[in-house]
Write a protein that holds these residues in place. Structure first.
Motif: not given
Length: 466
Positions: A246-258, A222-236
């Motif tokens: 758990s998700v480890a992602t870029h600080p720019e959007h980490a709060m958006l995931i949960n 999940g680089a900046p602007g690409m948080s959707g991919a990690v969300r899909l993998a995590a939900i699946a």
């Protein structure tokens, strides 16, 4: 049964044993008072003995084959393709190509005549599933004695239509004498992934259980602007039964995931040392969804590949791996043809020309388990290769690979306390993912299908085996 009210059929026969099968069908049709016409292609003086004997038996019933001419095939209830069998190794040309084109044209005219291919659609390479110049597009393929691996992948998915297999009463001990070139992930094929195996793996949860019993998956990406991919993998992963994700992602959007999915534990990771605690807690790690190829991604990649835990590498993680000369037994690589081409330093067309060879080459070069995605996904370790028979064209859209990586990681994490081979776990995940896609397409249609549409069906499958 198919087309029970058939009254008139056309059979096109070549010189080989496949043509002999066509003659047998023509003879049996005449015996059942079905009107039948037979067109012969090729020099009959060069026919095999088996084909010649079958032709003579057909002629004894009063059916005489005529030579092929440039003609249309209107006016028939069914067209039988018995032109070219499994031995085809060069591109189709001449009158055979013309006949194949005429067969296919009959499916697009106002009559839309159904086509039945015998053993393999003519023009399709039975080993690779690649069209050799031109190939019959059948509604039904009747496959004899043994399943041909090319029917289930590449162009075979387009050309075969429904596949009906008949062993023709060949004894099991005869078939067992040959080592299969591949196995089919299908309940009807006798593979280890039967309903009984599925039920054993997803048995009813005991009352006295907790989330830790069902594994912990960590998704890194999940680089900046690409948080959707990690969300899909995590939900699946979670919808496939994993206890913790758990998700480890870029600080720019980490709060958006949960904020969208509070069940997912999302962590901002800027530096590699922030990964250590997260990786230590996980049972299985996914690396690569939405990763990008920035310095941030390269640094995290270099740190992740040192783990000895099961590591599912997808998307940009595969692009980064392609730049290295690395090999490991603990990772599962999930490339689509473009990523496979990068990993093998070749072209997409070369990968697609022989997907089985490409999948084996991935395993030979990188180790672990290779999952070559696409029409007829292939899964291979050092010893065996499986081809997946389900799935549909609606799954050719963004995010499907992210969902698959989540299902694979979830199944690996849940089986940590079970005596199940890693290859079988991955095969079951591939099968389940495609099954969910088929269920979603049945309800919603293929056009416009989205990766998120599969999520509720994943849960339904592992709970009910619909």
């Amino acid at each position: 049964s198919y087309w029970p009210n058939t009254k008139k059929i056309l059979v096109l026969c070549g010189n080989g044993n496949n043509g002999g099968d066509g003659y047998v069908i023509a003879r049996l049709a005449r015996q059942r008072n079905i009107e039948v016409d037979v067109i012969q292609l090729g020099d009959v003086s060069r026919q095999s003995d088996v084909a010649r004997q079958a032709r003579e038996a057909m002629e004894h019933e009063g059916v005489i084959a005529v030579a092929f001419a440039q003609q249309d095939f209107n006016g028939y209830d069914i067209i039988i393709d018995a032109l070219l069998g499994i031995g085809l190794q060069r591109e189709v040309s001449g009158e055979f190509k013309s006949a194949i084109n005429a067969i296919n044209a009959s499916k697009t005219n106002t009559c839309k005549t159904p086509v039945v291919a015998l053993d393999v659609p003519s023009g399709l390479d039975a080993d690779t599933g690649k069209t050799l110049g031109a190939a019959v597009v059948a509604n039904l393929t009747v496959c004899f004695i043994a399943r041909k691996q090319g029917l289930y992948t590449n162009d075979g998915k387009t050309c075969c239509g429904d596949i009906h297999f008949d062993a023709l009463a060949v004894p099991d001990k005869v078939l067992a004498a040959d080592n299969p070139s591949a196995y089919l992930i299908d309940e009807l094929a006798g593979s280890p992934l039967s309903n009984r195996w599925f039920d054993k793996w997803f048995d009813k949860r005991p009352a006295n259980t907790h989330k830790g019993d069902y594994g912990h998956v960590l998704v890194i990406g999940g680089a900046p602007g690409m948080s959707g991919a990690v969300r899909l993998a995590a939900i699946a992963a979670m919808r496939s039964g994993c206890g913790l994700v758990s998700v480890a992602t870029h600080p720019e959007h980490a709060m958006l995931i949960n904020s969208y999915h509070p069940e997912i534990m999302s962590h901002a990771v800027q530096y590699v040392d922030e990964l250590d605690v997260l990786m230590a807690k996980a049972d299985v790690i996914i690396m690569g969804p939405g990763f990008g190829q920035s310095t941030w991604a390269e640094t995290l990649f270099a740190h992740c590949i040192t783990t000895e835990k099961p590591l599912v590498i997808d998307a940009d993680g595969l692009r980064l791996l392609a730049k290295k000369h690395l090999r490991a037994d603990n990772w599962i690589l999930t490339p689509h043809p473009g990523e496979a081409a990068a990993l093998l330093n070749t072209t997409i067309s070369a990968v697609q020309a022989d997907r089985f060879t490409a999948c084996r080459a991935l395993n030979d070069r990188y180790g672990g388990i290779a999952v070559l995605k696409g029409a007829g996904t292939l899964t291979a370790d050092a010893n065996e290769i499986y081809v997946n028979g389900n799935g549909n064209p609606g799954m050719a859209c963004a995010g499907m690979g992210d969902v698959l990586s989540g299902v694979i990681a979830s199944f690996l994490a849940q089986s940590k306390k079970r005596n199940v081979d890693d290859l079988e776990r991955v095969c079951l995940a591939v099968y389940t993912h495609a099954w969910a896609g088929d269920l979603a397409a049945t309800d919603l249609g293929e056009n416009g299908l989205m990766a998120t549409d599969l999520i509720p069906y994943l849960t339904k499958i592992i709970n009910q085996r619909v």
